[in-house]
Motif scaffolding. Structure first.
Motif, mmCIF file in Angstrom:
data_model
loop_
_atom_site.group_PDB
_atom_site.id
_atom_site.type_symbol
_atom_site.label_atom_id
_atom_site.label_comp_id
_atom_site.label_asym_id
_atom_site.label_seq_id
_atom_site.Cartn_x
_atom_site.Cartn_y
_atom_site.Cartn_z
ATOM 1 N N GLY A 1 1.441 6.407 -6.780
ATOM 2 C CA GLY A 1 0.278 7.262 -6.989
ATOM 3 C C GLY A 1 0.657 8.716 -7.006
ATOM 4 O O GLY A 1 0.183 9.506 -7.789
ATOM 5 N N SER B 1 0.834 -1.209 0.000
ATOM 6 C CA SER B 1 0.000 0.000 0.000
ATOM 7 C C SER B 1 0.861 1.247 0.000
ATOM 8 O O SER B 1 0.560 2.222 -0.653
ATOM 9 N N ASP B 2 1.971 1.189 0.736
ATOM 10 C CA ASP B 2 2.851 2.362 0.748
ATOM 11 C C ASP B 2 3.460 2.563 -0.628
ATOM 12 O O ASP B 2 3.604 3.671 -1.103
ATOM 13 N N GLU C 1 4.645 11.935 1.573
ATOM 14 C CA GLU C 1 4.093 10.729 2.168
ATOM 15 C C GLU C 1 5.187 9.743 2.490
ATOM 16 O O GLU C 1 4.971 8.777 3.180
ATOM 17 N N ARG D 1 -3.734 19.126 -0.870
ATOM 18 C CA ARG D 1 -2.874 18.878 0.277
ATOM 19 C C ARG D 1 -2.207 17.531 0.225
ATOM 20 O O ARG D 1 -1.189 17.301 0.846
ATOM 21 N N SER D 2 -2.784 16.607 -0.498
ATOM 22 C CA SER D 2 -2.225 15.264 -0.503
ATOM 23 C C SER D 2 -0.886 15.208 -1.215
ATOM 24 O O SER D 2 -0.167 14.244 -1.106
ATOM 25 N N ILE E 1 -7.363 17.221 -2.004
ATOM 26 C CA ILE E 1 -6.494 16.698 -3.061
ATOM 27 C C ILE E 1 -5.216 17.509 -3.128
ATOM 28 O O ILE E 1 -4.134 16.963 -3.201
ATOM 29 N N LYS F 1 9.958 6.255 6.840
ATOM 30 C CA LYS F 1 8.605 5.795 7.143
ATOM 31 C C LYS F 1 8.474 4.280 7.042
ATOM 32 O O LYS F 1 7.445 3.711 7.385
ATOM 33 N N ALA G 1 2.192 1.686 -3.429
ATOM 34 C CA ALA G 1 1.169 2.206 -4.332
ATOM 35 C C ALA G 1 1.016 3.704 -4.145
ATOM 36 O O ALA G 1 0.854 4.446 -5.084
ATOM 37 N N HIS G 2 1.113 4.113 -2.895
ATOM 38 C CA HIS G 2 0.972 5.541 -2.632
ATOM 39 C C HIS G 2 2.085 6.322 -3.274
ATOM 40 O O HIS G 2 1.878 7.387 -3.830
#
Lengths: 215, 575
Positions: A55, A48-49, A96, A91-92, A89, A116, A51-52
């Motif tokens: 992304g 998932s990380d 990460e 802010r995203s 959006i 992280k 993918a982020h």
């Protein structure tokens, strides 16, 4: 000496010369890419990380490319999301992942780690151990935090030939790793440097002062 | 027969007694029923009604209301149709509250509460409000627009007894933060303050002073401009808060500040709802853990949490009933919801990036399934996803048969079951068949008339239905209109339903609050026919760039005792 070239009409891009040392920038970039690839491969168990991270790139590309086909120009008011939510959006695009460079005194190259990926100082220390195999990190207590109050313990560590991890925080100060809760460290660490205990001695008093001020 | 009749008259309650009895009835639906019994009851009811609820501001006029109800203390008024939230209604369409306020000022000088939803409220109106009602206590503006800080300044300056000021998700782009400084130093009555949707800086000084002197404050929702350090200073003043909306989490904290915040949150023993949390990440989120045990509502719809962060947070929220998240938590995060929140009754999953249709991130049927397995008490769901399957939905409703609100939004229009490539008809068949208490349904994905047959056949308690990009013929809409006895609101967009479908509901629309149809196959002729047959309906066509002389692109139909609107803008055609 710097070469300057008047740009002529034919084959401009091929003949274009840039200022700077020949090849230096390229070489370094090439290596870092390799290093990053290695790290990314080892992080496959966190899909998932991953993918982020990918992304994020997609979003960035979308923002900069002008090639979006018109089909994506949305239908008005669909999906049915309130307009104030659009702010989320924007802010995203913030960080990460927390990639920082790691250098070890005596090693010929730098590494990069994503802080992280780890949850404790111990995990980070283990990762360093794998990365720079001829290397032992100073002992941390169970919380992963160095015992600053015990000056003699600290002095022992700094007098030994063991390596000690240090980091540069957001204020530009070099600190000993382990003085703050893990999450705070991740948020404030800009780069890491693993140095011999004796060299880190110079840091210790300053680091201790800063820590005392904070507490 | 005559003697019996006489006896009945003599033994009927004197009106004072009847009024006393009726004064205990709060529900406006019950009051409506009571008022229909006979003339005496109608009179007794109108004299004792103090709470006024009007679901569609154009269904009745201020004059009619003023004539019927002499003693109103609180008003709830709703204006624009819901699709105005998604920019389907042009600016200046209407629902302006001013005419109502003028009437209230004349007839209800002791008005205490005003709650507006989707209405246009000008500064002039707020000024009128502030000056006309000396006992005014509570103002709530949900999804409203039209006002600036000038209007709010008037409220702050003149409403000496204000207990509640809530501007919820009203459009606040033009509003500054100066109004906070206008509460006089002698003002101490505030109990509820929600200015979370303000886009600007507010004067922290003024806010801090206000909070420190309003000892009864129990709800405080600040906006993004308030940072963590400021939040801590506010929290130590009001640890007894029941609802808190934080500001932004984007701030560097020292160890001392972190510990202070941790302490402040741990002292909030009564917190039931927590929201705000802009930019909250794993770095600082942990300091809220101390306040989570009493939380029943957690709104994370402004915090892009990932699955791990959510999984660490949820075990602290042992009383959680309602959870709002962004789909960045992924299916994995929803698994954590399923395993950590057995008491959950409401889940809303919002999309991070709804407009990028190629984006494959977010949640799928797997996440929804995981929640349904762990949360059997689920009653309300709003779920934005890009993929869904019929089988998953069938299983979900078997796990959670008590749904009252089922709003599923598969974001790509007309998207089929992603495993079988079939329409999503069976999914909604299962929802309507299994969830007998269903009151609200939003459908999406590829749907044929079969889905609507199911809805008409099984959804006997359905009150609100939202449809988009669906149906195969007029028959679909007809099934719903003929089959759902309790239907009140029907909103349809981008479907191929035409005049025949519209006219099949001829007898139905007077039993409903409203019908909205946009980007369907309606013509002006068909709408005119409806208007002609049903004079007590207002049939309005909104002209926009897709309209022409024949095509009616946006149609709004609603029952009204006030006749056609007198304030229509030039682009609204009343037929």
């Amino acid at each position: 000496m710097v070469d300057t070239v008047t740009i002529t009409t034919l084959d401009v891009e091929e003949t274009e010369l840039r200022l700077g040392l020949p090849g230096a920038g390229d070489k370094k970039r090439g290596f870092e890419e390799t290093v990053d690839l290695k790290l990314n491969l080892s992080s496959k168990d966190a899909p998932s990380d991953q993918a982020h991270f990918q992304g994020e790139n997609v979003t960035d590309d979308a923002n900069t490319s002008s090639a979006k086909p018109p089909a994506k120009a949305q239908v008005v008011g669909w999906p049915p999301v309130r307009s104030f939510r659009k702010n989320v959006i924007a802010r995203s695009a913030a960080e990460e992942s927390a990639f920082v460079k790691v250098s070890m005194d005596g090693a010929p190259y730098l590494r990069k780690v994503d802080l992280k990926m780890y949850k404790t100082y111990q995990e980070l220390s283990d990762a360093f151990g794998k990365m720079f195999s001829s290397f032992t990190i100073g002992k941390c207590d169970t919380q992963g935090m160095l015992d600053f109050m015990n000056e003699s313990k600290l002095m022992d560590l700094l007098n030994s030939s063991d390596y000690v991890p240090t980091y540069e925080d957001k204020d530009g100060d070099w600190m000993l790793v382990g003085d703050v809760p893990w999450e705070m460290f991740v948020g404030s660490c800009k780069r890491l440097r693993i140095m011999k205990g004796t060299e880190a001695k110079g840091l210790a008093p300053r680091a201790m002062e800063k820590c005392k001020r904070r507490i | 027969m005559d003697q019996d009749h006489k006896k009945l008259k003599e033994s009927s309650f004197p009106c004072e007694v009847l009024e006393k009895v009726l004064s205990f009835i709060d529900s406006h639906k019950d009051r409506s029923s009571a008022s229909l019994v006979c003339k005496d009851w109608y009179d007794a009811e109108r004299w004792t009604r103090s709470n006024l609820f009007i679901g569609n501001c154009y269904s009745v006029s201020p004059e009619i209301v003023a004539r019927r109800f002499p003693k109103i203390k609180s008003v709830r008024l709703k204006g624009k149709p819901r699709f105005s939230d998604f920019n389907l209604l042009p600016q200046n369409w209407g629902a302006n509250v001013h005419a109502w306020l003028v009437m209230f000022a004349k007839v209800y000088p002791s008005l205490e509460e005003l709650r507006l939803k989707r209405m246009t409220v000008s500064d002039e109106s707020l000024d009128l409000l502030a000056r006309s009602f000396p006992g005014f206590k509570a103002l709530s503006l949900s999804s409203c627009d039209g006002f600036t800080d000038e209007g709010l300044k008037a409220i702050a300056t003149h409403c000496r007894n204000l207990t509640e000021l809530d501007i919820a998700d009203s459009v606040t782009e033009d509003i500054g933060g100066g109004w906070l400084s206008c509460f006089p130093e002698s003002f101490t009555s505030l109990e509820i303050l929600n200015c979370a949707s303000l886009q600007c800086e507010v004067s922290f000084d003024a806010l801090e002073r206000l909070v420190s002197r309003c000892k009864a404050l129990r709800v405080l929702q600040v906006n993004e401009s308030i940072n963590l350090e400021q939040l801590q200073r506010l929290l130590v003043q009001v640890p007894h808060l029941t609802r808190l909306g934080t500001g932004s989490f984007m701030q560097e904290l020292t160890v001392r500040q972190y510990k202070d915040l941790q302490t402040a949150f741990s002292n909030c023993k009564n917190l039931q709802a927590l929201s705000g949390l802009w930019d909250a990440t794993s770095v600082y989120l942990p300091f809220v853990y101390g306040a989570c045990a009493s939380l029943t509502f957690l709104n994370l719809s402004e915090a892009n949490l990932r699955s791990g962060e959510l999984a660490k947070l949820l075990p602290h929220c042992t009383s959680l009933r309602r959870l709002w998240v962004i789909d960045t938590v992924g299916d994995k995060g929803l698994e954590a919801v399923g395993s950590s929140c057995p008491l959950l009754e409401e889940l809303r999953v919002f999309p991070l990036d709804p407009y990028d249709l190629d984006n494959q991130q977010g949640v799928t049927e797997a996440g929804f399934l995981a929640v349904s397995r762990g949360c059997p008490n689920l009653k309300y769901v709003l779920y934005f996803c890009r993929k869904m399957t019929n089988d998953a939905v069938v299983t979900i409703v078997q796990n959670c048969p008590d749904f009252t609100h089922f709003r599923l939004c598969i974001m790509n229009p007309g998207e089929p079951d992603h495993l079988t490539n079939e329409p999503m008809d069976e999914a909604f068949g299962a929802v309507t068949k299994t969830c007998t208490k269903l009151r609200r349904l939003s459908v999406s994905g590829l749907l044929t008339d079969k889905a609507f047959e199911y809805i008409g056949k099984f959804a006997k308690n359905l009150e609100t239905l939202s449809v988009a990009f669906a149906g195969s013929s007029d028959r679909g809409m007809q099934c719903v209109l003929e089959g759902c006895p309790k239907l009140r609101k029907l909103e349809i967009r981008d479907c191929l339903f035409g005049n025949a479908a519209l006219l099949s509901g001829l007898d139905k629309y007077e039993t409903m609050r409203s019908l909205w149809m946009s980007a369907c196959n309606l013509t002006i002729k068909g709408c005119k026919l409806l208007a002609k047959e049903m004079p007590r309906l207002n049939v309005e066509v909104i002209q926009d760039e897709w309209s022409d002389e024949t095509h009616a692109n946006k149609v709004y139909v609603y029952r009204s005792v006030a006749g056609p609107r007198r304030d229509t803008p030039p682009f609204v055609l009343t037929l």
